[in-house]
Design an enzyme around this catalytic site. Structure first.
Site, short mmCIF file in Angstrom:
data_model
loop_
_atom_site.label_atom_id
_atom_site.label_comp_id
_atom_site.label_asym_id
_atom_site.label_seq_id
_atom_site.Cartn_x
_atom_site.Cartn_y
_atom_site.Cartn_z
CG LEU A 55 -12.94 -8.95 -14.60
CD1 LEU A 55 -12.27 -9.37 -15.90
CD2 LEU A 55 -14.33 -9.60 -14.48
CE1 TYR A 81 -6.39 -14.08 0.33
CE2 TYR A 81 -7.88 -15.34 -1.07
CZ TYR A 81 -7.64 -14.26 -0.25
OH TYR A 81 -8.66 -13.38 0.01
N GLY A 96 -8.47 -23.36 -11.28
CA GLY A 96 -8.89 -22.96 -9.93
C GLY A 96 -10.13 -22.08 -9.92
CB SER A 153 -0.89 -0.01 1.25
OG SER A 153 -0.09 -0.03 2.41
CE LYS A 204 -8.30 -13.83 3.63
NZ LYS A 204 -7.93 -12.74 4.55
CB SER A 233 -12.34 -14.73 1.11
OG SER A 233 -12.53 -15.00 -0.25
C1 WQD Z 1 -13.18 -12.81 -11.45
C2 WQD Z 1 -13.60 -13.45 -12.76
C3 WQD Z 1 -11.92 -14.83 -13.78
C4 WQD Z 1 -9.04 -11.69 -14.68
C5 WQD Z 1 -10.27 -13.80 -6.27
C6 WQD Z 1 -9.95 -14.60 -5.03
C7 WQD Z 1 -10.88 -14.22 -3.93
C8 WQD Z 1 -10.80 -12.74 -3.66
C9 WQD Z 1 -11.01 -11.95 -4.91
C10 WQD Z 1 -9.02 -11.40 -2.77
C11 WQD Z 1 -13.15 -14.90 -12.88
C12 WQD Z 1 -12.23 -13.63 -14.65
C13 WQD Z 1 -10.17 -12.35 -14.24
C14 WQD Z 1 -8.77 -11.63 -16.06
C15 WQD Z 1 -10.79 -12.88 -16.48
N1 WQD Z 1 -9.55 -12.49 -3.04
N2 WQD Z 1 -11.03 -12.93 -15.13
N3 WQD Z 1 -9.67 -12.22 -16.92
O1 WQD Z 1 -11.05 -15.26 -8.86
O2 WQD Z 1 -13.41 -14.51 -8.32
O3 WQD Z 1 -11.59 -14.11 -6.71
O4 WQD Z 1 -10.16 -12.42 -5.96
O5 WQD Z 1 -8.30 -10.85 -2.18
O6 WQD Z 1 -10.57 -14.93 -2.80
O7 WQD Z 1 -10.08 -15.97 -5.32
O8 WQD Z 1 -11.64 -12.79 -8.75
O9 WQD Z 1 -11.17 -10.82 -10.15
O10 WQD Z 1 -9.55 -12.75 -10.18
O11 WQD Z 1 -11.79 -13.02 -11.25
O12 WQD Z 1 -11.54 -13.39 -17.31
O13 WQD Z 1 -7.77 -11.08 -16.53
O14 WQD Z 1 -12.95 -12.75 -13.84
O15 WQD Z 1 -11.74 -15.98 -14.57
O16 WQD Z 1 -14.15 -15.61 -13.53
P1 WQD Z 1 -11.94 -14.29 -8.23
P2 WQD Z 1 -10.95 -12.28 -10.08
#
Ligand code: WQD
Length: 335
Positions: A201, A150, A297, A36, A154, A125
């Site tokens: 994402l 990770y 995953g 941060s 949790k 989470s």
């Molecule tokens: C969301 C969707 C991807 C990136 C993770 C952790 C969770 C929490 C939040 C945080 C999925 C898709 C993503 C990209 C894509 N942890 N995607 N292209 O995986 O739901 O959750 O982050 O501290 O514990 O597991 O979040 O934002 O990575 O993905 O298509 O470049 O977007 O496949 O379906 P996720 P995410």
């Protein structure tokens, strides 16, 4: 209430610090600024006209933590955000993940017990639900074995808190199971600051739109969902921040020992494709993307049943996906 915010300069921590001030509380931040930025503290002051006291240090350091509790005698609660959070990195470097995420909690419980501070809100989470059999997920849905260190931290942290309560220690705690936090503060002075190439994402979308990344890859469009892309429960970070204030106020009225878990989501599933379309529409801008293979995953779909948090605490998400996409883009443009 005087509240310690561990990891208060981070994405969710900074927004929660702002909401604590807005609700008339006194947040005190602990952060080691490893993931941060110090100028986030100035931004919190710009938004609220109040500057939080900051202790710079690491929550796994018991002497440091003891010192903070010694100096801040009348603390009424702690919100513990402190954690490493990159899923992929945790597979490559499991030990730092266990060390940081678990030790910081153990040290915290120890000092809280020593100084008689009872209330702790913990950042859990939706990852604890693993690959769900059905949606929406209630707090009674089964927890599943984690697919990465990770996620495992949790699960373990929830168990540590629960066991501490079972031992009848004087502690009152709520792990909040966050779904997918996105967006930025409506002032656009604080927001998400991913380290390097984003794995989540929304920062990937905003960085692609800003020209920092060439192209977004959608990880799979062959899922058994209406448009073939994964479904998540994306929640605006300001709504999520407010849920912490409701949780603290609720905890204050409970008697020790106390443990309960709550989902914090919107209750609505949105697909990856829908989210990208919303971003393009509300911001009148294009995001270059291609369809790639599934990411190992990833779960097909995951969204929250939010009845419990709504009925028990009276908290409900107020903002929309459109709000979050606008705020995320306005924030990105300031960087
Ligand atoms: C969301 C969707 C991807 C990136 C993770 C952790 C969770 C929490 C939040 C945080 C999925 C898709 C993503 C990209 C894509 N942890 N995607 N292209 O995986 O739901 O959750 O982050 O501290 O514990 O597991 O979040 O934002 O990575 O993905 O298509 O470049 O977007 O496949 O379906 P996720 P995410």
């Amino acid at each position: 209430m005087k509240i310690l915010v561990n990891g208060g300069a981070g994405f969710i921590g900074s927004h929660t610090t702002v909401e604590l001030f807005n609700a008339g509380h006194t947040p005190i931040i602990i952060d080691d600024f490893s993931n941060s930025q110090k100028w986030i503290i100035d931004r919190i002051e710009q938004i609220t006209n109040k500057r939080p006291k900051v202790y710079e240090g690491n929550c796994t350091d018991i002497n440091f933590m003891d010192d903070v509790f010694e100096k801040e005698k009348d603390l009424e609660g702690v919100i513990h955000f402190t954690a490493f959070k990159a899923v992929g990195e945790s597979i490559e470097k499991p030990i730092p993940y266990y060390k940081n995420n678990i030790n910081s909690l153990l040290v915290l419980i120890e000092v809280m017990q020593k100084y008689g501070v009872e209330n702790i809100v913990f950042s859990s989470s939706a990852t604890v639900y693993g690959d769900p059999d059905t949606n929406p997920l209630t707090e009674k849905s089964p927890r599943k074995q984690a697919t990465n260190p990770y996620g495992n931290t949790k699960l373990i942290a929830e168990d540590i808190l629960k066991d501490t309560v079972i031992s009848r220690a004087k502690i009152k705690t709520i792990p909040l199971r966050y779904f997918n936090p996105i967006g930025a503060h409506e002032s656009h002075l604080i927001g998400e600051l991913p380290n390097g190439v984003p794995s989540n994402l929304v920062p990937y979308i905003t960085q692609t739109a800003a020209g920092i990344r060439k192209e977004l890859t959608i990880f799979g469009n062959d899922y058994d969902t209406p448009d073939g892309t994964c479904i998540r429960d994306f929640i605006h970070v300001v709504d999520l921040a407010k849920a912490h204030i409701a949780t603290l106020e609720y905890l204050q009225n409970q008697t020790s020992p106390f443990f309960d878990v709550f989902n914090v989501g919107t209750g609505k599933g949105t697909s990856v494709m829908e989210l990208i379309n919303t971003f393009e529409k509300v911001n009148n801008t294009k995001v270059k993307y291609k369809i790639g293979p599934r990411r190992p995953g990833d779960v097909k779909a995951c969204w929250a049943d939010t009845k419990k948090v709504q009925n028990v605490m009276g908290w409900k998400a107020q903002k929309t996906i459109s709000d979050a996409m606008k705020d995320a883009w306005e924030w990105q443009k300031t960087l």
